[in-house]
Motif scaffolding. Structure first.
Motif, PDB file in Angstrom:
ATOM      1  N   GLU A 107      67.463  -8.283 -51.748  1.00  0.00           N
ATOM      2  CA  GLU A 107      67.189  -7.889 -53.070  1.00  0.00           C
ATOM      3  C   GLU A 107      68.298  -8.300 -53.990  1.00  0.00           C
ATOM      4  OE1 GLU A 107      67.306  -3.639 -52.587  1.00  0.00           O
ATOM      5  OE2 GLU A 107      65.085  -3.451 -52.601  1.00  0.00           O
ATOM      6  N   LEU A 108      69.690  -8.358 -53.190  1.00  0.00           N
ATOM      7  CA  LEU A 108      70.654  -8.815 -54.014  1.00  0.00           C
ATOM      8  C   LEU A 108      70.458 -10.407 -54.319  1.00  0.00           C
ATOM      9  CD1 LEU A 108      73.564  -8.898 -55.247  1.00  0.00           C
ATOM     10  CD2 LEU A 108      74.353  -9.070 -52.854  1.00  0.00           C
ATOM     11  N   LEU A 109      70.180 -11.269 -53.411  1.00  0.00           N
ATOM     12  CA  LEU A 109      69.871 -12.520 -53.499  1.00  0.00           C
ATOM     13  C   LEU A 109      68.675 -12.998 -54.420  1.00  0.00           C
ATOM     14  CD1 LEU A 109      70.421 -13.801 -49.829  1.00  0.00           C
ATOM     15  CD2 LEU A 109      72.131 -13.621 -51.625  1.00  0.00           C
ATOM     16  N   ASP A 110      67.782 -12.030 -54.453  1.00  0.00           N
ATOM     17  CA  ASP A 110      66.499 -12.187 -55.347  1.00  0.00           C
ATOM     18  C   ASP A 110      67.139 -11.839 -56.880  1.00  0.00           C
ATOM     19  OD1 ASP A 110      64.942 -12.933 -53.235  1.00  0.00           O
ATOM     20  OD2 ASP A 110      64.243 -10.756 -53.119  1.00  0.00           O
ATOM     21  N   SER A 111      68.002 -11.103 -56.976  1.00  0.00           N
ATOM     22  CA  SER A 111      68.398 -10.771 -58.283  1.00  0.00           C
ATOM     23  C   SER A 111      69.244 -11.897 -58.870  1.00  0.00           C
ATOM     24  CB  SER A 111      69.150  -9.074 -58.409  1.00  0.00           C
ATOM     25  OG  SER A 111      70.508  -9.731 -57.644  1.00  0.00           O
TER      26      SER A 111
END
Length: 293
Positions: A107-111
């Motif tokens: 989720e962090l990398l996607d954001s």
């Protein structure tokens, strides 16, 4: 039972003569773990343990014996179940924690990526972010990053599968034009873009070859049936005296019999392989000569 030894490099290791196996990790029974108490003769009470390679084995705390298998002896199932349950619960907890860890990391990398940040290598990751700082090691971060990139590679592959305009004849230059602006494509690095495209094209080419093989087999069967049908017509006309040994191919084509067979003659003439209509006709003429017609 297990005995302690020292390797040439000074490291201690442990060997079990009964099991004929060794381990760098100290076995449970040598770590002083308490065995369950028993009343009376304890020589038939066995505990189940796991060897360093994961295989189960049995240990008798009374006789200090170890075995891979048991036959006709009583196993201390209470202790076995207790250890098995504890181990299972621990594994389940660890698995859940790793799943949650991966979810938050993804989720962090996607954001970051959604905000225009390119994430392709370990160096692109902000180590100070609290989600990253809670991950145990650099190796684990790299492992999660590889998995995240692999999910993006799969998305691009799925997109290619569902894009009819990309065929076995599509070049890399044409693919670049077709995929320009597509998120599934743009979010991958150049190397991964080319690698996924090459892997996809290899599958497409393999399918095309297989399809061609099937098509060729179907075509060959049809052509064979057509030749058999034409030969049958020639023989029927031979028996009806419409064909005789003195008849030429040119004369046959101009005859009424030849006109009736003309459609099938043209079909066989258009075959990719196999005998031509004239060859089949000459075979029948040879048969006519043999039987004196």
């Amino acid at each position: 039972m297990w005995t302690r030894h020292v390797a040439p490099d000074g490291r201690p290791y442990y060997y079990n003569a009964a099991l004929k196996t060794s381990s760098w990790t100290e076995p449970a029974e040598l770590r002083g773990e308490k065995s369950p108490t028993c009343v009376g003769d304890c020589s038939h009470r066995w505990e189940q343990h796991r060897a360093p390679d994961g295989r189960p084995y049995f240990f008798n705390p009374a006789t200090k014996q170890s075995r891979w298998t048991l036959d006709g002896v009583i196993v201390n199932m209470d202790e076995t179940r207790k250890k098995s349950k504890t181990s299972s619960e621990t594994e389940k907890t660890e698995k859940t924690e790793k799943t949650e860890e991966m979810k938050h990391f993804f989720e962090l990398l996607d954001s970051w990526e959604a905000n225009g940040r390119k994430i392709q290598t370990y160096e692109d990751i902000d180590q100070s972010h609290h989600v990253v700082s809670t991950i145990a090691s650099t190796t684990r971060i790299e492992e999660l990053l590889d998995r995240w990139i692999e999910t993006k590679r799969k998305r691009l592959h799925e997109y290619l599968e569902n894009t009819p305009s990309i065929t076995v004849k599509t070049t890399w230059k044409q693919a670049l034009e077709a995929l320009e602006g597509k998120a599934e494509f743009e979010r991958l690095g150049k190397y991964d873009q080319v690698d996924v495209f090459d892997a996809f094209m290899a599958k497409v080419e393999a399918r095309a070859v297989q399809s061609q093989l099937v098509d060729d087999e179907i075509r060959q069967r049809k052509e064979r049936r057509d030749r058999v049908a034409l030969r049958k017509i020639f023989r029927e006309q031979l028996r009806a005296a419409e064909i005789h040994a003195k008849l030429t191919w040119k004369e046959y084509l101009a005859s009424e019999a030849g006109q009736r067979a003309l459609v099938l003659i043209r079909v066989v003439e258009g075959n990719v392989g196999g005998s031509r209509p004239r060859d089949l006709f000459m075979d029948v003429i040879e048969e006519a000569e043999e039987i004196g017609l």
